[in-house]
Design a protein around this motif. Structure first.
Motif, PDB file in Angstrom:
ATOM      1  N   PRO A 136      -5.200 -53.291 -46.463  1.00  0.00           N
ATOM      2  CA  PRO A 136      -4.263 -53.368 -45.334  1.00  0.00           C
ATOM      3  C   PRO A 136      -3.232 -54.476 -45.468  1.00  0.00           C
ATOM      4  O   PRO A 136      -2.163 -54.407 -44.848  1.00  0.00           O
ATOM      5  CB  PRO A 136      -5.187 -53.610 -44.130  1.00  0.00           C
ATOM      6  N   ALA A 137      -3.501 -55.510 -46.299  1.00  0.00           N
ATOM      7  CA  ALA A 137      -2.546 -56.608 -46.462  1.00  0.00           C
ATOM      8  C   ALA A 137      -1.258 -56.163 -47.125  1.00  0.00           C
ATOM      9  O   ALA A 137      -0.247 -56.885 -47.076  1.00  0.00           O
ATOM     10  CB  ALA A 137      -3.179 -57.745 -47.266  1.00  0.00           C
ATOM     11  N   VAL A 138      -1.241 -54.970 -47.727  1.00  0.00           N
ATOM     12  CA  VAL A 138      -0.015 -54.446 -48.330  1.00  0.00           C
ATOM     13  C   VAL A 138       1.072 -54.239 -47.269  1.00  0.00           C
ATOM     14  O   VAL A 138       2.256 -54.185 -47.591  1.00  0.00           O
ATOM     15  CB  VAL A 138      -0.320 -53.145 -49.104  1.00  0.00           C
ATOM     16  N   VAL A 139       0.673 -54.172 -45.981  1.00  0.00           N
ATOM     17  CA  VAL A 139       1.668 -54.049 -44.915  1.00  0.00           C
ATOM     18  C   VAL A 139       2.684 -55.183 -44.979  1.00  0.00           C
ATOM     19  O   VAL A 139       3.853 -55.020 -44.604  1.00  0.00           O
ATOM     20  CB  VAL A 139       0.965 -54.005 -43.528  1.00  0.00           C
ATOM     21  N   THR A 140       2.264 -56.350 -45.492  1.00  0.00           N
ATOM     22  CA  THR A 140       3.153 -57.517 -45.538  1.00  0.00           C
ATOM     23  C   THR A 140       4.151 -57.457 -46.688  1.00  0.00           C
ATOM     24  O   THR A 140       4.966 -58.369 -46.846  1.00  0.00           O
ATOM     25  CB  THR A 140       2.335 -58.812 -45.640  1.00  0.00           C
ATOM     26  N   MET A 141       4.124 -56.381 -47.497  1.00  0.00           N
ATOM     27  CA  MET A 141       5.106 -56.224 -48.570  1.00  0.00           C
ATOM     28  C   MET A 141       6.442 -55.705 -48.053  1.00  0.00           C
ATOM     29  O   MET A 141       7.424 -55.678 -48.797  1.00  0.00           O
ATOM     30  CB  MET A 141       4.555 -55.297 -49.660  1.00  0.00           C
ATOM     31  N   VAL A 142       6.485 -55.269 -46.790  1.00  0.00           N
ATOM     32  CA  VAL A 142       7.750 -54.816 -46.204  1.00  0.00           C
ATOM     33  C   VAL A 142       8.642 -56.033 -45.974  1.00  0.00           C
ATOM     34  O   VAL A 142       8.286 -56.946 -45.223  1.00  0.00           O
ATOM     35  CB  VAL A 142       7.493 -54.071 -44.882  1.00  0.00           C
ATOM     36  N   GLU A 143       9.790 -56.062 -46.618  1.00  0.00           N
ATOM     37  CA  GLU A 143      10.664 -57.229 -46.552  1.00  0.00           C
ATOM     38  C   GLU A 143      11.446 -57.298 -45.252  1.00  0.00           C
ATOM     39  O   GLU A 143      11.686 -58.383 -44.713  1.00  0.00           O
ATOM     40  CB  GLU A 143      11.610 -57.226 -47.749  1.00  0.00           C
ATOM     41  N   GLU A 144      11.846 -56.133 -44.730  1.00  0.00           N
ATOM     42  CA  GLU A 144      12.571 -56.114 -43.460  1.00  0.00           C
ATOM     43  C   GLU A 144      12.520 -54.717 -42.868  1.00  0.00           C
ATOM     44  O   GLU A 144      12.325 -53.733 -43.579  1.00  0.00           O
ATOM     45  CB  GLU A 144      14.029 -56.543 -43.639  1.00  0.00           C
ATOM     46  N   GLY A 145      12.664 -54.639 -41.558  1.00  0.00           N
ATOM     47  CA  GLY A 145      12.737 -53.351 -40.896  1.00  0.00           C
ATOM     48  C   GLY A 145      11.447 -52.562 -40.972  1.00  0.00           C
ATOM     49  O   GLY A 145      10.344 -53.108 -40.881  1.00  0.00           O
ATOM     50  N   VAL A 188       0.861 -65.965 -49.544  1.00  0.00           N
ATOM     51  CA  VAL A 188      -0.498 -65.687 -49.082  1.00  0.00           C
ATOM     52  C   VAL A 188      -0.418 -64.851 -47.807  1.00  0.00           C
ATOM     53  O   VAL A 188       0.188 -65.285 -46.813  1.00  0.00           O
ATOM     54  CB  VAL A 188      -1.293 -66.971 -48.802  1.00  0.00           C
ATOM     55  N   SER A 189      -1.029 -63.659 -47.840  1.00  0.00           N
ATOM     56  CA  SER A 189      -0.994 -62.755 -46.687  1.00  0.00           C
ATOM     57  C   SER A 189      -2.394 -62.230 -46.402  1.00  0.00           C
ATOM     58  O   SER A 189      -3.201 -62.040 -47.322  1.00  0.00           O
ATOM     59  CB  SER A 189      -0.059 -61.566 -46.950  1.00  0.00           C
ATOM     60  N   PHE A 190      -2.637 -61.977 -45.115  1.00  0.00           N
ATOM     61  CA  PHE A 190      -3.909 -61.416 -44.676  1.00  0.00           C
ATOM     62  C   PHE A 190      -3.640 -60.278 -43.700  1.00  0.00           C
ATOM     63  O   PHE A 190      -2.614 -60.264 -43.008  1.00  0.00           O
ATOM     64  CB  PHE A 190      -4.779 -62.475 -43.980  1.00  0.00           C
ATOM     65  N   ALA A 191      -4.594 -59.338 -43.626  1.00  0.00           N
ATOM     66  CA  ALA A 191      -4.450 -58.226 -42.680  1.00  0.00           C
ATOM     67  C   ALA A 191      -5.819 -57.647 -42.341  1.00  0.00           C
ATOM     68  O   ALA A 191      -6.784 -57.789 -43.101  1.00  0.00           O
ATOM     69  CB  ALA A 191      -3.545 -57.137 -43.245  1.00  0.00           C
ATOM     70  N   ILE A 192      -5.869 -56.964 -41.204  1.00  0.00           N
ATOM     71  CA  ILE A 192      -7.084 -56.280 -40.775  1.00  0.00           C
ATOM     72  C   ILE A 192      -6.708 -54.921 -40.208  1.00  0.00           C
ATOM     73  O   ILE A 192      -5.664 -54.782 -39.553  1.00  0.00           O
ATOM     74  CB  ILE A 192      -7.875 -57.112 -39.737  1.00  0.00           C
ATOM     75  N   SER A 193      -7.532 -53.922 -40.488  1.00  0.00           N
ATOM     76  CA  SER A 193      -7.361 -52.587 -39.934  1.00  0.00           C
ATOM     77  C   SER A 193      -8.595 -52.221 -39.118  1.00  0.00           C
ATOM     78  O   SER A 193      -9.724 -52.492 -39.543  1.00  0.00           O
ATOM     79  CB  SER A 193      -7.178 -51.543 -41.041  1.00  0.00           C
ATOM     80  N   ALA A 194      -8.367 -51.624 -37.967  1.00  0.00           N
ATOM     81  CA  ALA A 194      -9.450 -51.022 -37.188  1.00  0.00           C
ATOM     82  C   ALA A 194      -9.477 -49.536 -37.532  1.00  0.00           C
ATOM     83  O   ALA A 194      -8.504 -48.817 -37.280  1.00  0.00           O
ATOM     84  CB  ALA A 194      -9.207 -51.228 -35.701  1.00  0.00           C
ATOM     85  N   ALA A 196      -6.374 -59.185 -48.373  1.00  0.00           N
ATOM     86  CA  ALA A 196      -5.494 -60.313 -48.628  1.00  0.00           C
ATOM     87  C   ALA A 196      -4.645 -60.028 -49.857  1.00  0.00           C
ATOM     88  O   ALA A 196      -5.067 -59.300 -50.774  1.00  0.00           O
ATOM     89  CB  ALA A 196      -6.292 -61.599 -48.836  1.00  0.00           C
ATOM     90  N   LEU A 197      -3.430 -60.598 -49.874  1.00  0.00           N
ATOM     91  CA  LEU A 197      -2.545 -60.564 -51.031  1.00  0.00           C
ATOM     92  C   LEU A 197      -2.180 -61.992 -51.406  1.00  0.00           C
ATOM     93  O   LEU A 197      -1.931 -62.834 -50.525  1.00  0.00           O
ATOM     94  CB  LEU A 197      -1.262 -59.797 -50.730  1.00  0.00           C
ATOM     95  N   THR A 215       3.344 -62.244 -60.498  1.00  0.00           N
ATOM     96  CA  THR A 215       1.942 -61.845 -60.389  1.00  0.00           C
ATOM     97  C   THR A 215       1.570 -61.602 -58.934  1.00  0.00           C
ATOM     98  O   THR A 215       1.839 -62.440 -58.071  1.00  0.00           O
ATOM     99  CB  THR A 215       1.001 -62.921 -60.955  1.00  0.00           C
ATOM    100  N   THR A 216       0.954 -60.447 -58.677  1.00  0.00           N
ATOM    101  CA  THR A 216       0.423 -60.138 -57.350  1.00  0.00           C
ATOM    102  C   THR A 216      -1.057 -59.791 -57.493  1.00  0.00           C
ATOM    103  O   THR A 216      -1.431 -58.935 -58.306  1.00  0.00           O
ATOM    104  CB  THR A 216       1.163 -58.959 -56.704  1.00  0.00           C
ATOM    105  N   LEU A 217      -1.885 -60.463 -56.700  1.00  0.00           N
ATOM    106  CA  LEU A 217      -3.325 -60.219 -56.666  1.00  0.00           C
ATOM    107  C   LEU A 217      -3.703 -59.701 -55.287  1.00  0.00           C
ATOM    108  O   LEU A 217      -3.180 -60.180 -54.268  1.00  0.00           O
ATOM    109  CB  LEU A 217      -4.109 -61.500 -56.957  1.00  0.00           C
TER     110      LEU A 217
END
Length: 411
Positions: free
Chosen positions: A59-68, A162-168, A197-198, A205-207
């Motif tokens: 779910p942390a891939v949601v933070t790859m959206v740069e805008e909009g 550093v990004s984190f996310a959670i999905s229900a 997390a990303l 490099t992306t982990l």
């Protein structure tokens, strides 16, 4: 065991096999959640190799959206290969059933450090069918499982890189499974969660890492006894009758880790490791309600934990065109023997070989294609559990062809 235990005991293996496929889709935990990642056999999926389509893995891939806002989705067409030969009489069978699965994602950046999104995909699926005269008909004839998962997502970026996310997660499952003796229909809504997390330790490099908690199921359904039940003295009173059945089981937790590494400006390599805790699926506790009373049963499944490992590469051959390829090893959780895999899921360790491409039509729209060929390392062998052929085997030639199409829209 309550009153009616004799009848319940006679039904134990048939109902337990049916319940097993209701509860976990066998080893058909579907990965077809991203047409883009499929082109590299899902290498780097947890690190965003599929763009926001990788939200189905992390779910942390949601933070790859740069805008909009970004909207993405796809369709996968799956043609399994499940040809088999029964050793007891040489009967040839083909259990494969064509299937299609879809996925969709939307992600939006609310402010510089906050994102929201929604993932919709099919995490489990099963479609096998045999002719009525199949030698293993007492074990299974038709197996159809359809699931859909809805995952609203919240992502944050507390620090640069550093990004984190959670999905229900909300899962809907619907199943129709039949044998020579009994048909079972059931559906359920269950809840779970995924955290991820990303990390970007460098600009190239992306982990990614994610944990999916899985599901605890208590699947209600109805068991309808076919006319063939009349030939079994203990089941004869139930021939033609429909009675309630509830199966309790657990789907495994999954830990995923991925990497995407840029090499120069137009070449990328990626890798993925996934570990599924299938040993949590050690038994199915089944409650059967008959006119003669209820029975509580426990059926051992003996599943093992399983690995998935993939590597891939991607190159930009034109400014608007990227091509990719990858391979993976997919370990089966099923085991050999009469207490192992069933005719519903004639599975073995598999190899994935995949190719794909993405064409960027403009700055706001791209189009993805992916193809995978799967084949088993060894021929799957199923030992029949029930009926006159119990103890004999069916040897399969397993695999699949998977075609996927997808795309993304930025606005």
């Amino acid at each position: 065991m309550k009153k009616g235990g004799a009848i319940a005991a006679a039904l134990a293996s048939v109902v337990a096999i049916t319940a097993a496929n209701n509860s976990h889709a066998g080893s058909f935990a579907l990965k077809e959640r991203s047409a883009k990642s499929q082109g590299v056999s899902f290498a780097g999926a947890s690190a965003g190799s599929g763009g926001i389509q990788s939200m189905g893995f992390n779910p942390a891939v949601v933070t790859m959206v740069e805008e909009g806002t970004v909207l993405s989705g796809g369709l996968s067409l799956i043609q399994p290969i499940a040809d088999g030969v029964a050793t007891i009489n040489g009967q040839s069978v083909d259990a494969a059933e064509f299937a299609g699965v879809t996925n969709g994602y939307i992600a939006h950046r609310l402010d510089p450090d906050l994102w929201v999104g929604l993932s919709v995909f099919t995490p489990f699926g099963l479609a096998t069918a045999y002719e009525p005269d199949f030698v293993g008909a007492a074990d299974g004839l038709t197996s159809q499982l359809q699931t859909i998962q809805f995952s609203p997502t919240l992502g944050i970026q507390p620090f640069n890189g550093v990004s984190f996310a959670i999905s229900a997660n909300i899962l809907y499952a619907n199943a129709r499974l039949t044998s020579a003796i009994v048909n079972l229909d059931g559906n359920q809504i269950a809840a779970g969660f995924t955290v991820g997390a990303l990390f970007e330790p460098t600009s190239t490099t992306t982990l990614g890492i994610a944990y999916d908690h899985g599901y605890d199921l208590s699947l209600p359904g109805t068991a309808t006894f076919r006319p063939a039940a009349a030939a079994i003295p203990s089941l004869a009173p139930l021939a033609g009758a429909t009675v309630p059945a509830v199966a309790d089981a657990s789907l495994p937790a999954t830990v995923s880790a991925g990497i995407v590494q840029d090499i120069g400006s137009s070449f990328r390599v990626m890798g993925e490791l996934q570990y599924q805790f299938w040993s949590a699926f050690d038994s199915i506790d089944t409650t059967i309600t008959t006119p003669f009373g209820d029975a509580l049963l426990s059926d051992e499944q003996n599943y093992d934990d399983a690995f998935f490992a993939a590597i891939g590469a991607e190159v930009d051959v034109l400014d608007e065109l990227a091509v990719r390829a990858g391979a993976a090893w997919d370990q089966t959780p099923t085991i050999d023997g009469i207490e192992g895999r069933t005719v519903r899921v004639p599975d073995e360790d598999r190899i994935w070989l995949s190719i794909g491409a993405t064409y960027e039509m403009n700055d706001h729209m791209d189009f993805d294609l992916g193809y995978s060929y799967l084949f088993t390392i060894d021929d799957p062998v199923v030992t029949l559990r029930n009926g006159p052929a119990a103890g004999s085997t069916v040897v399969y030639d397993g695999g699949a062809h998977i075609f996927s199409v997808g795309g993304s829209l930025k606005f």
